[in-house]
Every structure is written in C-alpha cells, then in structure tokens.
Scaffold this motif. Structure first.
Motif, PDB file in Angstrom:
ATOM      1  N   LEU A  36     -11.737  40.455  31.044  1.00 20.45           N
ATOM      2  CA  LEU A  36     -11.179  39.643  29.957  1.00 20.45           C
ATOM      3  C   LEU A  36     -12.300  39.045  29.132  1.00 20.45           C
ATOM      4  O   LEU A  36     -13.427  38.880  29.614  1.00 20.45           O
ATOM      5  CB  LEU A  36     -10.345  38.494  30.540  1.00 20.45           C
ATOM      6  N   CYS A  37     -11.991  38.672  27.904  1.00 20.38           N
ATOM      7  CA  CYS A  37     -12.940  37.917  27.098  1.00 20.38           C
ATOM      8  C   CYS A  37     -13.194  36.569  27.768  1.00 20.38           C
ATOM      9  O   CYS A  37     -12.249  35.852  28.105  1.00 20.38           O
ATOM     10  CB  CYS A  37     -12.377  37.703  25.696  1.00 20.38           C
ATOM     11  N   ARG A  38     -14.455  36.218  27.971  1.00 21.59           N
ATOM     12  CA  ARG A  38     -14.794  34.955  28.624  1.00 21.59           C
ATOM     13  C   ARG A  38     -14.330  33.755  27.790  1.00 21.59           C
ATOM     14  O   ARG A  38     -13.996  32.708  28.319  1.00 21.59           O
ATOM     15  CB  ARG A  38     -16.313  34.882  28.835  1.00 21.59           C
ATOM     16  N   CYS A  39     -14.274  33.952  26.485  1.00 23.11           N
ATOM     17  CA  CYS A  39     -13.903  32.840  25.591  1.00 23.11           C
ATOM     18  C   CYS A  39     -12.398  32.637  25.478  1.00 23.11           C
ATOM     19  O   CYS A  39     -11.921  31.516  25.586  1.00 23.11           O
ATOM     20  CB  CYS A  39     -14.469  33.085  24.198  1.00 23.11           C
ATOM     21  N   CYS A  40     -11.655  33.710  25.224  1.00 23.80           N
ATOM     22  CA  CYS A  40     -10.230  33.540  24.905  1.00 23.80           C
ATOM     23  C   CYS A  40      -9.302  34.172  25.923  1.00 23.80           C
ATOM     24  O   CYS A  40      -8.082  34.020  25.824  1.00 23.80           O
ATOM     25  CB  CYS A  40      -9.929  34.077  23.506  1.00 23.80           C
ATOM     26  N   GLY A  41      -9.838  34.918  26.909  1.00 19.35           N
ATOM     27  CA  GLY A  41      -9.007  35.472  27.971  1.00 19.35           C
ATOM     28  C   GLY A  41      -8.288  36.756  27.618  1.00 19.35           C
ATOM     29  O   GLY A  41      -7.509  37.275  28.417  1.00 19.35           O
TER      30      GLY A  41
ATOM     31  N   LEU B  35     -17.539  42.836  19.098  1.00 12.11           N
ATOM     32  CA  LEU B  35     -16.993  41.480  19.188  1.00 12.11           C
ATOM     33  C   LEU B  35     -15.551  41.520  19.667  1.00 12.11           C
ATOM     34  O   LEU B  35     -14.853  42.514  19.453  1.00 12.11           O
ATOM     35  CB  LEU B  35     -17.023  40.798  17.811  1.00 12.11           C
ATOM     36  N   CYS B  36     -15.103  40.435  20.292  1.00 10.83           N
ATOM     37  CA  CYS B  36     -13.687  40.278  20.635  1.00 10.83           C
ATOM     38  C   CYS B  36     -12.910  40.113  19.332  1.00 10.83           C
ATOM     39  O   CYS B  36     -13.242  39.250  18.522  1.00 10.83           O
ATOM     40  CB  CYS B  36     -13.503  39.046  21.520  1.00 10.83           C
ATOM     41  N   SER B  37     -11.880  40.944  19.143  1.00  9.14           N
ATOM     42  CA  SER B  37     -11.142  40.856  17.873  1.00  9.14           C
ATOM     43  C   SER B  37     -10.298  39.590  17.794  1.00  9.14           C
ATOM     44  O   SER B  37      -9.898  39.166  16.711  1.00  9.14           O
ATOM     45  CB  SER B  37     -10.258  42.087  17.671  1.00  9.14           C
ATOM     46  N   GLN B  38     -10.044  38.987  18.957  1.00  9.19           N
ATOM     47  CA  GLN B  38      -9.192  37.804  18.989  1.00  9.19           C
ATOM     48  C   GLN B  38      -9.951  36.522  18.640  1.00  9.19           C
ATOM     49  O   GLN B  38      -9.428  35.642  17.983  1.00  9.19           O
ATOM     50  CB  GLN B  38      -8.593  37.694  20.394  1.00  9.19           C
ATOM     51  N   CYS B  39     -11.214  36.408  19.102  1.00  5.95           N
ATOM     52  CA  CYS B  39     -11.920  35.127  18.911  1.00  5.95           C
ATOM     53  C   CYS B  39     -13.329  35.306  18.357  1.00  5.95           C
ATOM     54  O   CYS B  39     -14.077  34.335  18.255  1.00  5.95           O
ATOM     55  CB  CYS B  39     -11.969  34.346  20.225  1.00  5.95           C
ATOM     56  N   ASP B  40     -13.709  36.560  18.025  1.00  5.58           N
ATOM     57  CA  ASP B  40     -15.031  36.859  17.466  1.00  5.58           C
ATOM     58  C   ASP B  40     -16.179  36.588  18.422  1.00  5.58           C
ATOM     59  O   ASP B  40     -17.330  36.437  17.995  1.00  5.58           O
ATOM     60  CB  ASP B  40     -15.268  36.105  16.150  1.00  5.58           C
ATOM     61  N   ALA B  41     -15.906  36.512  19.722  1.00  2.00           N
ATOM     62  CA  ALA B  41     -17.002  36.365  20.698  1.00  2.00           C
ATOM     63  C   ALA B  41     -17.918  37.582  20.621  1.00  2.00           C
ATOM     64  O   ALA B  41     -17.454  38.724  20.542  1.00  2.00           O
ATOM     65  CB  ALA B  41     -16.444  36.244  22.111  1.00  2.00           C
ATOM     66  N   HIS B  42     -19.228  37.346  20.642  1.00  2.00           N
ATOM     67  CA  HIS B  42     -20.179  38.448  20.761  1.00  2.00           C
ATOM     68  C   HIS B  42     -20.091  39.008  22.168  1.00  2.00           C
ATOM     69  O   HIS B  42     -20.238  38.268  23.148  1.00  2.00           O
ATOM     70  CB  HIS B  42     -21.601  37.939  20.485  1.00  2.00           C
TER      71      HIS B  42
END
Ligand code: FE
Length: 134
Positions: A46-51, A95-102
């Motif tokens: 999962l994305c560490r930022c937004c899951g 990048l995560c398309s949901q929260c733009d996390a690198h």
C-alpha cells in the motif's frame, strides 16, 4: 475518487522524518537498507501515505538493485509517472496517483511480461500481509 491532499505539517505528523523526506520530498533511501528490499512475504503493498493498494507481492522480484522492485502496479491508474531530470539523469519518476507520494522510478530493464522495473523506496510502501490478491 478524490485526491488525498494534506499540508506538509499534516504529512509530517503522519509520517516518520525519513518517510516524509522520501515520499514528500522525493529523497531516496540508501540501497539495501529498506525494510522490503528482500521481502518475499505475500501481500499487498500500500501507499505509506494514503493506504491505497499499489503493488502486489506476486509482481515483486529480486532485481539485485537494493530496492524493492516490481514489474507492474496492480492497475495502470494507481500510479502516475513524470519526467525527472535531477541527478544529471533523465529518469521517470513514479508517484501515487491518489496522494502524489514519491514512490521511486521506473526503468525499461525489467523482466517479462512488462519489461519494466518499478524501483521503489521501502519507506514509500506499507506491506499489508492480510490483503490477498486473486
Ligand atoms: Fe498515496
């Protein structure tokens, strides 16, 4: 689904200092130091930022690079890519398309069936061992 948008202060509260620098400032963790570098445990990354679910462990392979590597995301729309001309190189940032996390970068030297190597930071990911893919 709407974008996840938070201020730097909110992200700093939600993340460790290293996670913040990597996911929100596009830093890179040192090779062979990341939590998931050698992991073969089944599950969903999962994305560490937004899951948001991003990469299935079934597409993870040992690239020898020192970073967790995958040949494809669970769906093409869960990640975004953009040109990255830093470090005197032309690379493609992921990048995560949901929260733009690198998350890392993608290179055209991966295995079949895609020929792609998604070279990601462990600090940008969170392995959910309970989430099974089909
Ligand atoms: Fe995210």
């Amino acid at each position: 689904m709407g974008k996840v948008v938070k201020s730097d202060e909110e992200w700093r509260t939600a993340l460790s200092p290293q996670e913040f620098e990597i996911t929100r400032r596009a830093e890179t963790e040192q090779a062979f130091t990341g939590e998931y570098c050698e992991t073969k445990t089944p599950g969903m990354y999962l994305c560490r930022c937004c899951g948001e679910p991003l990469f299935d462990s079934k597409t993870k392979y040992d690239s020898g690079s020192g970073w967790p590597s995958f040949y494809e995301p669970i769906s093409s729309d869960v990640v975004d890519t953009q040109e990255d001309r830093t470090m005197f190189m032309l690379r493609t940032e992921v990048l995560c398309s949901q929260c733009d996390a690198h998350l890392g970068h993608v290179f055209p030297d991966g295995p079949a069936p895609t020929g792609l190597r998604f070279c990601l930071n462990s600090a940008s990911l969170k392995l959910d061992e309970t989430e099974e893919s089909e």
